[in-house]
Design a protein around this motif. Structure first.
Motif, PDB file in Angstrom:
ATOM      1  N   GLN A   1      -4.292   8.315 -48.456  1.00  0.00           N
ATOM      2  CA  GLN A   1      -3.673   7.769 -47.192  1.00  0.00           C
ATOM      3  C   GLN A   1      -4.807   6.486 -46.626  1.00  0.00           C
ATOM      4  N   LEU A  39      -5.104  12.437 -41.776  1.00  0.00           N
ATOM      5  CA  LEU A  39      -4.208  11.818 -42.510  1.00  0.00           C
ATOM      6  C   LEU A  39      -3.305  12.564 -43.537  1.00  0.00           C
ATOM      7  N   HIS A  40      -4.397  13.269 -44.345  1.00  0.00           N
ATOM      8  CA  HIS A  40      -3.537  14.179 -45.535  1.00  0.00           C
ATOM      9  C   HIS A  40      -2.810  15.137 -44.946  1.00  0.00           C
ATOM     10  N   TRP A  91      -1.524   4.257 -38.388  1.00  0.00           N
ATOM     11  CA  TRP A  91      -0.941   5.485 -39.062  1.00  0.00           C
ATOM     12  C   TRP A  91       0.634   5.668 -38.756  1.00  0.00           C
ATOM     13  N   ASP A 105       0.674  13.461 -43.758  1.00  0.00           N
ATOM     14  CA  ASP A 105       1.310  12.970 -44.654  1.00  0.00           C
ATOM     15  C   ASP A 105       1.953  14.113 -45.706  1.00  0.00           C
ATOM     16  N   SER A 126       3.320   5.239 -41.480  1.00  0.00           N
ATOM     17  CA  SER A 126       4.105   6.246 -42.053  1.00  0.00           C
ATOM     18  C   SER A 126       5.233   6.843 -41.217  1.00  0.00           C
TER      19      SER A 126
END
Ligand code: NAD
Ligand code: USQ
Length: 386
Positions: free
Chosen positions: A218, A18-19, A60, A22, A64
């Protein structure tokens, strides 16, 4: 960059994916769900409920607008591994996908052999895939501080200048690991360093300390993005266990005197270290090692720090140590490499325990207290699972 996260369904792999996503990288995750099957084997579960991996990726995307591809398979299957790298064409491979619990590896012969086979063979398949397909792919491999053990000299970042009988050389730092699991990481390190020498691979070995924490920027965006949080005596790590024990009113289970000292790192720093390593790759042919930890603390001091967050007090119980490890020892670790790349560490004193307490409090009804006591004894060749 295109980054493939191996072990992307795990405690650290998922928040790392996720990081990286992102931050604008194209990310895919690969996993064989071995970790979920250890839960079934032992009759335990993550304190925090977790969604299936495909569902996590879908959430996700909703949250996002970014996509994370999901690849399902076993790294011990060489054809699958090579095919996964061929299809995704990564610039970097972040390799978390191993059996990572020391107690699990010390249950009996079957679990020790499984751990070393899974970890060493999986890593060799990844190395061969990179060597065959594209030697420019940067391998970012999770090692562990426990590879070094607790030597009576300063712990350097992977390498040691040695002078012997008037001659000098730069050698891999000597290792004295404390379980068949930690040994599997030593074998990986040697195999990868050899791959760098013979094939010119570029690799970063991250000797990480014990991780604590459960939330990142996140995962906190939606409960369905949560990562797992283990408290049982086999997969739960020390600080996470102590926080959950304190919330339950269970005594904190310090093994031995608690004089054993370990390197620690906040999960938010773990994901940032991986980003820094990927965005600043090792050179071609370089076996680069960083000690991925931010502070050292004895187990007794970790217990006291957790207990200090409870005004009504928490009992600390000193159990006979089921492990074979030094009770009192020197511990001084160099860990400047990642800071030089830009890491700004979160330290334990910076309120983390309060946020962990909230997570533990919210899910404490899911705890099975019978899983809290240690059952695996290092001195035995056959311990019970529970
Ligand atoms: P984890 O068990 O939660 O995650 C590992 C993931 O890898 C799991 O989802 C598992 O299913 C997958 N996996 C295992 N073998 C596989 C295989 N053969 N093929 C495909 N997938 C496979 O562990 P974690 O806590 O997220 O740790 C990740 C890595 O970081 C491990 O290599 C561990 O040794 C290292 N590490 C963890 C810590 C810690 O405190 N958690 C500290 C230092 C280093
Ligand atoms: N400990 C206690 N009480 C407990 C649990 C642990 O006193 O209830 C002690 C252990 O005896 C040990 C220390 O705490 O001295 C750390 O134990 P741990 O279970 O938190 O960590 P460890 O077994 O070393 O393994 C964990 C991860 C592993 C990672 C390693 C980093 O599971 O994947 O590699 O931390 S390191 O310790 O730096 O090698």
């Amino acid at each position: 960059m295109r980054i493939l996260v191996l072990g992307g369904d795990g405690y650290l792999g998922w928040p790392t994916a996720l990081h990286l996503s992102d931050r604008g990288h194209d990310v895919a995750v690969l996993d064989n769900f071995a970790r979920r099957s250890y839960d079934d084997e032992m009759g335990v579960r993550s304190l925090v409920p977790i969604e299936p991996l495909q569902r996590r990726a879908q959430v996700w995307h909703e949250v996002s607008g970014k996509r994370i591809d999901v690849l399902v398979g076993d790294l011990c299957d060489a054809d699958f591994t090579t095919d996964a790298l061929r299809r995704f064409r990564p610039d970097a491979v972040v390799h978390y996908a191993e059996q990572r619990a020391a107690p699990y590896s010390m249950i009996d012969r079957k679990h020790a052999v499984y751990t070393q086979y899974n970890n060493v063979v999986g890593t060799m398949n990844v190395m061969f895939a990179i060597a065959e397909l594209d030697r420019d792919i940067h391998l970012v491999k999770l090692g562990t501080m426990g590879e070094y053990g607790t030597p009576n000299i300063d712990i350097e970042e992977g390498w040691l200048e040695v002078e012997h009988n008037g001659r000098k050389d730069r050698m891999l730092y000597p290792k004295k690991p404390g379980s068949f699991y930690h040994l599997s990481k030593v074998h990986d390190s040697h195999n990868i360093e050899f791959g760098c020498r013979i094939w010119g691979l570029r690799a970063t070995d991250l000797n990480q300390g014990v991780v604590y924490g459960q939330q990142t920027d996140q995962t906190a965006r939606d409960a369905r993005l949560a990562t797992r949080f283990d408290y049982d005596a086999i997969f739960g790590t020390v600080l996470n266990r102590f926080v959950i024990q304190a919330v339950l009113g269970h005594p904190l289970t310090v093994y031995g005197t608690g004089g054993q000292t370990r390197g620690l790192i906040d999960i938010r720093d773990t994901v940032e270290c991986i980003r820094l390593a990927c965005e600043n790759p090792a050179d071609s042919g370089e076996f680069r090692v960083f000690n991925q930890m931010t502070e050292s603390m004895s187990v007794a001091d970790i217990a006291k720090t957790v207990a200090a967050s409870f005004p009504d007090g928490v009992d600390i119980e000193y159990l006979d140590n089921p492990r074979v490890e030094q009770a009192e020892h020197y511990y001084n670790v160099v860990h400047t490499g990642l800071v030089e790349l830009g890491l700004a560490p979160h330290l334990l004193s910076d309120t983390l325990i309060e946020s962990l307490l909230g997570v533990a409090e919210a899910h404490k009804d899911r705890v099975d207290l019978a899983a809290m006591r240690p059952t695996v004894n290092w001195r035995s060749t056959a311990s019970p699972l529970r």
